[in-house]
Design a protein around this motif. Structure first.
Motif, PDB file in Angstrom:
ATOM      1  N   ALA A 185     -17.301  -5.012 -33.108  1.00  0.00           N
ATOM      2  CA  ALA A 185     -18.625  -4.736 -32.554  1.00  0.00           C
ATOM      3  C   ALA A 185     -19.610  -4.502 -33.688  1.00  0.00           C
ATOM      4  N   LEU A 186     -20.723  -5.190 -33.619  1.00  0.00           N
ATOM      5  CA  LEU A 186     -21.771  -5.078 -34.622  1.00  0.00           C
ATOM      6  C   LEU A 186     -23.014  -4.528 -33.944  1.00  0.00           C
ATOM      7  N   MET A 189     -29.750  -4.435 -30.246  1.00  0.00           N
ATOM      8  CA  MET A 189     -28.844  -5.457 -29.788  1.00  0.00           C
ATOM      9  C   MET A 189     -27.471  -5.175 -30.386  1.00  0.00           C
ATOM     10  N   THR A 190     -26.448  -5.237 -29.567  1.00  0.00           N
ATOM     11  CA  THR A 190     -25.080  -5.055 -30.030  1.00  0.00           C
ATOM     12  C   THR A 190     -24.284  -6.282 -29.635  1.00  0.00           C
ATOM     13  N   THR A 191     -23.536  -6.834 -30.582  1.00  0.00           N
ATOM     14  CA  THR A 191     -22.669  -7.965 -30.319  1.00  0.00           C
ATOM     15  C   THR A 191     -21.245  -7.456 -30.319  1.00  0.00           C
ATOM     16  N   VAL A 192     -20.490  -7.773 -29.280  1.00  0.00           N
ATOM     17  CA  VAL A 192     -19.117  -7.273 -29.158  1.00  0.00           C
ATOM     18  C   VAL A 192     -18.194  -8.434 -28.850  1.00  0.00           C
ATOM     19  N   LEU A 193     -17.090  -8.504 -29.576  1.00  0.00           N
ATOM     20  CA  LEU A 193     -16.034  -9.464 -29.292  1.00  0.00           C
ATOM     21  C   LEU A 193     -14.786  -8.647 -28.977  1.00  0.00           C
ATOM     22  N   ASP A 194     -14.350  -8.648 -27.719  1.00  0.00           N
ATOM     23  CA  ASP A 194     -13.171  -7.888 -27.310  1.00  0.00           C
ATOM     24  C   ASP A 194     -12.000  -8.831 -27.088  1.00  0.00           C
ATOM     25  N   ALA A 195     -10.824  -8.405 -27.545  1.00  0.00           N
ATOM     26  CA  ALA A 195      -9.596  -9.159 -27.308  1.00  0.00           C
ATOM     27  C   ALA A 195      -9.097  -8.839 -25.906  1.00  0.00           C
ATOM     28  N   PRO A 196      -8.200  -9.642 -25.364  1.00  0.00           N
ATOM     29  CA  PRO A 196      -7.631  -9.357 -24.045  1.00  0.00           C
ATOM     30  C   PRO A 196      -6.968  -7.984 -24.034  1.00  0.00           C
ATOM     31  N   ALA A 197      -7.040  -7.315 -22.911  1.00  0.00           N
ATOM     32  CA  ALA A 197      -6.494  -5.961 -22.802  1.00  0.00           C
ATOM     33  C   ALA A 197      -4.971  -5.995 -22.703  1.00  0.00           C
ATOM     34  N   VAL A 198      -4.320  -5.468 -23.720  1.00  0.00           N
ATOM     35  CA  VAL A 198      -2.876  -5.291 -23.749  1.00  0.00           C
ATOM     36  C   VAL A 198      -2.655  -3.908 -24.320  1.00  0.00           C
TER      37      VAL A 198
END
Length: 83
Positions: A45-46, A1-10
């Motif tokens: 990402a973890l 399992m991978t947890t990902v928090l992505d910021a808005p693409a800029v």
């Protein structure tokens, strides 16, 4: 399992990737989010299978070595590398 928090693409000028081996996950995101509050964190990402944490910080003008040293002080974070 991978947890990902992505910021808005800029489109950032520069990104720095920090990777760390970890030994525990409970409360990890909260502690790291507080620690990296002033920085432009684009990805957190973890990966539970490999016990690694990847953090992508956008921008330049900050000391990556200092950020890595701060990450190493978080309980459960081991061996921070910077790319």
């Amino acid at each position: 399992m991978t947890t990902v928090l992505d910021a808005p693409a800029v489109a950032p000028a520069v990104t720095t990737v920090f990777t760390a081996a970890i030994v525990e996950t409970e409360g990890m995101f909260a502690r790291i989010a507080v620690l990296l509050n002033p920085y432009d964190v684009r990805r957190l990402a973890l990966c539970l299978e490999s016990s690694t944490l990847e953090i992508v910080v956008a921008g330049n003008g900050f000391d990556a070595g200092r950020v890595a040293a701060r990450l190493e002080k978080v309980i459960g974070v081991l061996e921070v590398t910077v790319n």
